[in-house]
Design a protein around this motif. Sequence first.
Motif, mmCIF file in Angstrom:
data_model
loop_
_atom_site.group_PDB
_atom_site.id
_atom_site.type_symbol
_atom_site.label_atom_id
_atom_site.label_comp_id
_atom_site.label_asym_id
_atom_site.label_seq_id
_atom_site.Cartn_x
_atom_site.Cartn_y
_atom_site.Cartn_z
ATOM 1 N N HIS A 1 0.851 -1.183 0.000
ATOM 2 C CA HIS A 1 0.000 0.000 0.000
ATOM 3 C C HIS A 1 0.890 1.236 0.000
ATOM 4 O O HIS A 1 1.989 1.215 0.534
ATOM 5 N N CYS A 2 0.371 2.298 -0.559
ATOM 6 C CA CYS A 2 1.005 3.606 -0.415
ATOM 7 C C CYS A 2 -0.087 4.558 0.034
ATOM 8 O O CYS A 2 -1.118 4.682 -0.633
ATOM 9 N N VAL A 3 0.152 5.194 1.165
ATOM 10 C CA VAL A 3 -0.777 6.201 1.662
ATOM 11 C C VAL A 3 -0.086 7.547 1.517
ATOM 12 O O VAL A 3 1.047 7.728 1.962
ATOM 13 N N ILE A 4 -0.793 8.464 0.887
ATOM 14 C CA ILE A 4 -0.263 9.803 0.653
ATOM 15 C C ILE A 4 -1.069 10.784 1.497
ATOM 16 O O ILE A 4 -2.291 10.853 1.381
ATOM 17 N N LEU A 5 -0.379 11.512 2.355
ATOM 18 C CA LEU A 5 -0.981 12.596 3.125
ATOM 19 C C LEU A 5 -0.407 13.890 2.572
ATOM 20 O O LEU A 5 0.799 13.972 2.329
ATOM 21 N N TYR A 6 -1.244 14.888 2.377
ATOM 22 C CA TYR A 6 -0.741 16.122 1.781
ATOM 23 C C TYR A 6 -1.536 17.333 2.238
ATOM 24 O O TYR A 6 -2.686 17.218 2.664
ATOM 25 N N GLY B 1 4.208 31.446 4.680
ATOM 26 C CA GLY B 1 3.974 31.268 3.253
ATOM 27 C C GLY B 1 2.957 30.165 3.025
ATOM 28 O O GLY B 1 2.535 29.484 3.961
ATOM 29 N N ASP B 2 2.559 30.024 1.790
ATOM 30 C CA ASP B 2 1.612 28.981 1.413
ATOM 31 C C ASP B 2 2.400 27.719 1.074
ATOM 32 O O ASP B 2 2.413 27.251 -0.051
ATOM 33 N N TYR B 3 3.097 27.196 2.067
ATOM 34 C CA TYR B 3 3.967 26.048 1.867
ATOM 35 C C TYR B 3 3.139 24.778 1.683
ATOM 36 O O TYR B 3 2.129 24.581 2.349
ATOM 37 N N ALA B 4 3.619 23.920 0.803
ATOM 38 C CA ALA B 4 2.940 22.660 0.525
ATOM 39 C C ALA B 4 3.823 21.502 0.977
ATOM 40 O O ALA B 4 5.055 21.609 0.991
ATOM 41 N N PHE B 5 3.177 20.398 1.337
ATOM 42 C CA PHE B 5 3.927 19.227 1.761
ATOM 43 C C PHE B 5 3.182 17.967 1.358
ATOM 44 O O PHE B 5 1.958 17.904 1.425
ATOM 45 N N LEU C 1 6.662 26.407 -3.311
ATOM 46 C CA LEU C 1 7.415 25.993 -2.129
ATOM 47 C C LEU C 1 6.778 24.714 -1.610
ATOM 48 O O LEU C 1 5.689 24.738 -1.025
ATOM 49 N N ILE C 2 7.435 23.588 -1.875
ATOM 50 C CA ILE C 2 6.849 22.291 -1.573
ATOM 51 C C ILE C 2 7.917 21.334 -1.065
ATOM 52 O O ILE C 2 9.062 21.368 -1.516
ATOM 53 N N GLY C 3 7.554 20.516 -0.120
ATOM 54 C CA GLY C 3 8.439 19.470 0.394
ATOM 55 C C GLY C 3 7.795 18.115 0.172
ATOM 56 O O GLY C 3 6.574 17.984 0.246
ATOM 57 N N ILE C 4 8.629 17.122 -0.092
ATOM 58 C CA ILE C 4 8.135 15.760 -0.312
ATOM 59 C C ILE C 4 8.978 14.794 0.512
ATOM 60 O O ILE C 4 10.209 14.896 0.525
ATOM 61 N N THR C 5 8.315 13.875 1.192
ATOM 62 C CA THR C 5 8.987 12.799 1.912
ATOM 63 C C THR C 5 8.357 11.485 1.478
ATOM 64 O O THR C 5 7.124 11.378 1.423
ATOM 65 N N LEU C 6 9.186 10.499 1.175
ATOM 66 C CA LEU C 6 8.709 9.152 0.874
ATOM 67 C C LEU C 6 9.426 8.188 1.802
ATOM 68 O O LEU C 6 10.653 8.220 1.896
ATOM 69 N N GLN C 7 8.661 7.379 2.511
ATOM 70 C CA GLN C 7 9.236 6.368 3.400
ATOM 71 C C GLN C 7 8.698 4.996 3.015
ATOM 72 O O GLN C 7 7.522 4.867 2.663
#
Length: 135
Positions: A3-8, A63-67, A106-112
Amino acid sequence: MPHCVILYTPNVDKLTDMTALCRTVADAMLTVRDEAGKQVFPTGGTRVLAYPATHYAVADGKGDYAFVYLNVRMAGGRSAEVKQNAGDTLFTAVKEHFAPMFEQSLIGITLQVDESPGQVYDGKHSTLHPLFNKT
């Protein structure tokens, strides 16, 4: 089980098509193979789900930062090389999907990638696996 669960953060919705990201991740999962060439993520068990956070705080709030956080769960017993390859394959696909946004947002991405050793209970019932296991 894969499974991959994406929270954003919900501001990501205005930047990209999250359904397209889900398909991109699922397709990438289906390409991962082990040392013997066997598919690591079974087709019938591959699921990618995305959820926007109703409430969130990112960085200093100025700021309107995205993650985007992606958590991939796979069954235990795979080699370190297979797990590394799975992570690299998926992270490459995710970064390619978001490449246009990195140019202008302005966006950050983490994949575990997590594996599930020592499960206490793992109940499953599916008509999907037989559909794809016709070999």
